[in-house]
Design a protein around this motif. Structure first.
Motif, short mmCIF file in Angstrom:
data_model
loop_
_atom_site.label_atom_id
_atom_site.label_comp_id
_atom_site.label_asym_id
_atom_site.label_seq_id
_atom_site.Cartn_x
_atom_site.Cartn_y
_atom_site.Cartn_z
N VAL A 177 52.81 -10.99 -13.94
CA VAL A 177 53.82 -11.73 -13.73
C VAL A 177 54.98 -11.29 -14.81
O VAL A 177 56.06 -11.06 -14.22
CB VAL A 177 53.59 -13.22 -14.38
N ASN A 178 54.54 -10.94 -16.09
CA ASN A 178 55.79 -10.15 -16.80
C ASN A 178 56.36 -8.98 -16.44
O ASN A 178 57.48 -8.59 -16.32
CB ASN A 178 55.30 -9.94 -18.24
N GLN A 179 55.60 -8.14 -15.83
CA GLN A 179 55.98 -6.63 -15.37
C GLN A 179 56.89 -7.05 -14.01
O GLN A 179 58.05 -6.50 -14.05
CB GLN A 179 54.62 -6.03 -14.74
N GLN B 11 61.24 -14.54 -8.58
CA GLN B 11 60.40 -15.48 -9.44
C GLN B 11 59.00 -15.39 -9.24
O GLN B 11 58.62 -15.40 -7.98
CB GLN B 11 60.74 -16.90 -9.64
N ARG C 210 64.53 -8.37 -13.13
CA ARG C 210 65.70 -8.68 -14.15
C ARG C 210 66.48 -7.60 -14.37
O ARG C 210 67.73 -7.29 -14.27
CB ARG C 210 65.25 -9.37 -15.50
N MET D 238 58.69 -9.77 -13.56
CA MET D 238 59.82 -10.35 -14.04
C MET D 238 60.66 -9.64 -14.63
O MET D 238 61.89 -9.65 -14.43
CB MET D 238 59.34 -11.85 -14.91
N ASP D 239 60.27 -8.71 -15.41
CA ASP D 239 60.90 -7.77 -16.14
C ASP D 239 61.88 -6.73 -15.23
O ASP D 239 62.68 -6.44 -15.17
CB ASP D 239 60.09 -6.81 -17.14
N GLU E 195 48.77 -12.77 -16.34
CA GLU E 195 49.94 -12.96 -17.26
C GLU E 195 50.79 -11.65 -17.21
O GLU E 195 51.90 -11.64 -17.30
CB GLU E 195 49.71 -13.24 -18.56
N THR E 196 50.07 -10.58 -17.48
CA THR E 196 50.57 -9.30 -17.47
C THR E 196 51.40 -8.87 -16.31
O THR E 196 52.73 -8.44 -16.36
CB THR E 196 49.73 -8.02 -18.01
N THR F 109 54.88 -16.44 -10.77
CA THR F 109 54.50 -17.33 -11.73
C THR F 109 52.67 -17.43 -11.60
O THR F 109 52.29 -16.83 -10.70
CB THR F 109 55.01 -18.98 -11.39
#
Ligand code: TYC
Length: 119
Positions: A98-100, A113, A106, A102-103, A95-96, A115
């Motif tokens: 994926v967030n890294q 993307q 962005r 995606m951030d 999860e971390t 996931t």
């Protein structure tokens, strides 16, 4: 599946006394006989038409500790097949990541993307 009786100490009936080293029968001090190993999750990278190849390679090197050759191979696989595995991790780490990713995408205004999927 192991059924846990509300009337017996944990471990009673599974071959262990459940009493630990002391003689206080009936006091439930035992932990589960079969701790579940944490389930694993694939981190998947998705293809798109706009994110530069060099950026995807940078992401794979930075967040998944791949060398240039590995990162290029995974990026080209995603480019050609539409999706690819960056790595397999316990849920919180996946999860971390994926967030890294995606951030970072962005911040750099790329539509990349990423996931999770249960392994
Ligand atoms: N398809 C992109 C391009 O041609 C490159 C790309 C590869 C994008 C992998 C995303 O996950 C990706 N520029």
């Amino acid at each position: 599946m192991t059924l846990v009786s509300p009337f017996l100490p944990l471990g009673a009936g599974d071959g262990d006394s459940g009493a630990g080293d002391d003689d206080q029968l009936g006091i439930a001090t035992k932990t589960r006989a079969k701790p579940k190993k944490p389930s694993q999750f694939k981190v998947l990278m998705l293809n798109d038409d706009y994110t530069p190849m060099e950026f995807v390679v940078m992401v794979l090197k930075r967040f998944f500790h791949m060398d240039l050759e590995q990162a290029t191979r995974v990026m080209l696989h995603v480019h050609q097949k539409g999706v690819g595995v960056c790595g397999i991790f316990p849920y919180e780490i996946a999860e971390t990541k994926v967030n890294q990713v995606m951030d970072f995408a962005r911040q750099n205004q790329h539509p990349l993307q990423c996931t999770l999927e249960k392994a």
